[in-house]
Enzyme design. Structure first.
Site, PDB file in Angstrom:
ATOM      1  N   SER A 177       0.843  -1.226  -0.139  1.00 13.34           N
ATOM      2  CA  SER A 177       0.002  -0.063   0.102  1.00 13.34           C
ATOM      3  C   SER A 177       0.685   1.278  -0.059  1.00 13.34           C
ATOM      4  CB  SER A 177      -0.811   0.110   1.247  1.00 13.34           C
ATOM      5  OG  SER A 177      -1.615  -1.018   1.156  1.00 13.34           O
ATOM      6  N   SER A 193     -13.302   1.281   2.624  1.00 20.38           N
ATOM      7  CA  SER A 193     -12.268   0.813   1.804  1.00 20.38           C
ATOM      8  C   SER A 193     -11.432   1.998   1.780  1.00 20.38           C
ATOM      9  CB  SER A 193     -13.031   0.569   0.244  1.00 20.38           C
ATOM     10  OG  SER A 193     -12.093   0.868  -0.599  1.00 20.38           O
ATOM     11  N   GLN A 225      -9.010   2.072  -0.491  1.00 18.65           N
ATOM     12  CA  GLN A 225      -8.792   2.307  -1.825  1.00 18.65           C
ATOM     13  C   GLN A 225      -9.824   3.389  -2.557  1.00 18.65           C
ATOM     14  OE1 GLN A 225      -8.967  -1.516  -3.941  1.00 18.65           O
ATOM     15  NE2 GLN A 225      -7.134  -2.163  -2.983  1.00 18.65           N
ATOM     16  N   ASP A 268      -6.987  -7.896   4.726  1.00 23.58           N
ATOM     17  CA  ASP A 268      -6.138  -8.941   3.941  1.00 23.58           C
ATOM     18  C   ASP A 268      -5.544 -10.188   4.772  1.00 23.58           C
ATOM     19  OD1 ASP A 268      -6.501  -7.053   1.728  1.00 23.58           O
ATOM     20  OD2 ASP A 268      -4.720  -6.205   2.286  1.00 23.58           O
ATOM     21  N   LYS A 270     -12.316  -9.534  -3.303  1.00 19.99           N
ATOM     22  CA  LYS A 270     -10.941  -9.511  -3.306  1.00 19.99           C
ATOM     23  C   LYS A 270     -10.280 -10.196  -4.424  1.00 19.99           C
ATOM     24  CE  LYS A 270     -10.422  -6.822   0.329  1.00 19.99           C
ATOM     25  NZ  LYS A 270     -10.194  -5.483   0.125  1.00 19.99           N
ATOM     26  N   ARG A 310     -12.503 -14.704  -1.284  1.00 19.18           N
ATOM     27  CA  ARG A 310     -11.751 -15.424  -0.251  1.00 19.18           C
ATOM     28  C   ARG A 310     -12.623 -16.366   0.615  1.00 19.18           C
ATOM     29  NH1 ARG A 310      -7.223 -10.566   0.248  1.00 19.18           N
ATOM     30  NH2 ARG A 310      -5.834 -11.499  -1.521  1.00 19.18           N
TER      31      ARG A 310
HETATM   32  C1  S3P Z   1      -5.632  -1.471   0.163  1.00 23.56           C
HETATM   33  C2  S3P Z   1      -7.023  -1.536   0.614  1.00 23.56           C
HETATM   34  C3  S3P Z   1      -7.622  -2.805   0.930  1.00 23.56           C
HETATM   35  C4  S3P Z   1      -7.077  -3.878   0.890  1.00 23.56           C
HETATM   36  C5  S3P Z   1      -5.845  -3.773  -0.216  1.00 23.56           C
HETATM   37  C6  S3P Z   1      -5.207  -2.658  -0.467  1.00 23.56           C
HETATM   38  C7  S3P Z   1      -4.852   0.058  -0.063  1.00 23.56           C
HETATM   39  O1  S3P Z   1      -8.643  -2.483   0.048  1.00 23.56           O
HETATM   40  O2  S3P Z   1      -7.577  -4.939   0.586  1.00 23.56           O
HETATM   41  O3  S3P Z   1      -5.144  -5.062  -0.265  1.00 23.56           O
HETATM   42  O4  S3P Z   1      -3.813   0.011  -0.215  1.00 23.56           O
HETATM   43  O5  S3P Z   1      -5.699   0.959   0.027  1.00 23.56           O
HETATM   44  P1  S3P Z   1     -10.192  -2.107  -0.023  1.00 23.56           P
HETATM   45  O6  S3P Z   1     -10.099  -0.760   0.103  1.00 23.56           O
HETATM   46  O7  S3P Z   1     -10.981  -2.657  -1.106  1.00 23.56           O
HETATM   47  O8  S3P Z   1     -10.793  -2.595   1.235  1.00 23.56           O
END
Ligand code: S3P
Length: 435
Positions: free
Chosen positions: A25, A169, A171, A317, A344, A348
């Site tokens: 990340s 989230s 992301q 994760d 994911k 999962r």
């Molecule tokens: C991440 C956010 C998570 C995680 C992913 C990395 C990130 O996803 O599962 O492996 O770097 O912002 P989500 O935002 O979909 O929860």
């Protein structure tokens, strides 16, 4: 790409010190922010995984000069907020949901069009969660009925919005904040549960005014990013496999130095401790604005738990690894509130349940979790469904199974954890490529 299968079997007690690679990340975000900063940034501890390299390749296609003075290091010559150049070629994010979703936010505010594509697994992952709120901000994005590929139209004028995320989230939050850099007015993001705050912390480190607290972030467009060096901590999500492995293999003791301990990432540490694990944190310190520490894990008998739902976003994760711990623990483990696991790199819940059943485990799937009845695992063959974390989790299962575990299609491990097989074998795993 040639298919790679693994066979994992009982090895020795796990011993020694394992240097876990850099955080995925943080590596993605460091590349993106340094690319649109003014000046030159150096990233140390960069994850040399396929996901993060895909993001580096996309940014190079967009005109950013990125040097690799040594493995795990990048020097990024930032082009400034408005210095990216459009590419007529497809921008290939590979397997990386983080890459694609964050880049979509970044590209929504550019003057040029971009086309983002991904591999077979990424092409099945939902994108409306980013394209819908970005569209409300004024972006124009075409998708394949909510799935990649994404065509992001340039030349739109974005405006800030106040957005309450329907699901937690990081992301989605990050995509909106990146678009917010190019938007007029205020972009405000509110989460149902706080998620990893690397984008917020890093924007601040790069000199962008931002207000944030757990679950809440606000920024305004119209500022600039200043080049900044980034030290990437070791990835807790990669450390997770070794935390579970050493916990369940009798006689084990492993040290994992300088692992990132951002509280939004360490839910598994709490979950394993609730199950009886013996994990200590030594030399807790701050590195590059992030808490890090050395993790020491010793074998301990584990028992089943009812996983507190509040921990779910902080270990989103780590569920594949937790499923293995639960499958060999004494008693049952109940997981609820984790429906996000279904979208994911694979579904999962289903991939882990199917694989564990092939090894003789008793497990009930629910829409948002599972009930895992601990017991003994046997020999068998499992499918990863192109998911790196499923592959590494079953490599752990092989350590305590009654016979060899064949894991079909482990190629994707290189997306997040290059060198996993060598590191694992170096501390006592018996993991090999299948003939
Ligand atoms: C991440 C956010 C998570 C995680 C992913 C990395 C990130 O996803 O599962 O492996 O770097 O912002 P989500 O935002 O979909 O929860």
């Amino acid at each position: 790409m040639n298919r790679l299968d693994w066979i994992s079997q009982a090895g020795k007690p796990l011993r020694g010190s394992v240097q876990i690679p850099g955080d995925k990340s943080v590596s993605h975000r460091a590349l993106m922010l340094s690319s649109i900063a003014d000046g030159t940034s150096r990233i140390r501890g960069f994850l040399e995984g396929e996901d993060t390299r895909a993001t580096a390749a996309v940014l190079s296609q967009l005109g950013v000069r990125i040097e690799t003075p040594s493995p795990g290091e990048r020097v990024v010559h930032g082009v400034g907020l408005h210095g990216l150049r459009g590419s007529a070629q497809l921008l290939d994010c590979g397997n990386a949901g983080t890459g694609m979703r964050l880049l979509t936010g970044l590209l929504a505010g550019q003057a040029f069009d971009s086309s983002l594509v991904g591999d077979e697994s990424l092409s099945k992952r939902p994108m409306r969660r980013v394209t819908d709120p970005l569209t409300t901000m004024g972006a124009r994005i075409d998708s394949n009925e909510g799935l990649p590929p994404l065509k992001v139209r340039g030349g739109q004028s974005l405006h800030g919005i106040r957005y309450e995320l329907p699901v937690a989230s990081a992301q989605v939050k990050s995509a909106l904040l990146l678009a917010g850099l190019y938007a007029s007015g205020k972009t405000e993001v509110i989460e149902p549960h706080p998620t990893r705050d690397y984008t917020e912390r890093m924007l601040s480190a790069f000199g962008w005014p931002i207000r944030f607290s757990p679950g809440h972030a606000t920024l305004e467009g119209g500022h600039a990013l200043r080049a900044t060096d980034v030290d990437v901590p070791a990835d807790f999500s990669s450390a997770a496999f070794f935390l579970v492995a050493a916990s369940i293999v009798p006689g084990s003791e492993l040290r994992l130095p300088a692992v990132g301990l951002n509280p939004r990432r360490t839910g598994l540490l709490q979950a394993l401790r609730l199950m009886g694990a013996a994990i200590t944190v030594e030399h807790e310190r701050s590195a590059g604005g992030e808490p890090v520490g050395d993790l020491v894990v010793r074998h301990a008998p584990l028992h089943g738990i009812e996983l507190p739902e509040a921990l779910v976003p902080d270990m989103i994760d780590e569920f594949p690894a937790l499923f293995i711990a639960a499958a060999v623990a004494n008693g049952s483990t109940i997981i609820r509130g984790a429906a996000e696991l279904r979208v994911k790199e694979s579904d999962r819940i289903s991939t882990m349940a199917t694989g564990l059943r092939s090894l003789g485990a008793l497990i009930e799937e629910t829409p948002d979790g599972a009930i895992i009845h601990g017991g003994k695992l046997g020999s068998g063959t499992v499918e990863t469904d192109l998911d790196h974390r499923i592959a590494m989790s079953f490599a752990i299962a092989g350590l305590v199974a009654g016979g060899p575990v064949r894991i079909n299609d482990c190629t994707h491990v290189a997306t997040s954890f290059p060198g996993f097989l060598e590191l694992a074998n170096g501390c006592g795993f018996a993991l090999q490529a299948a003939p």
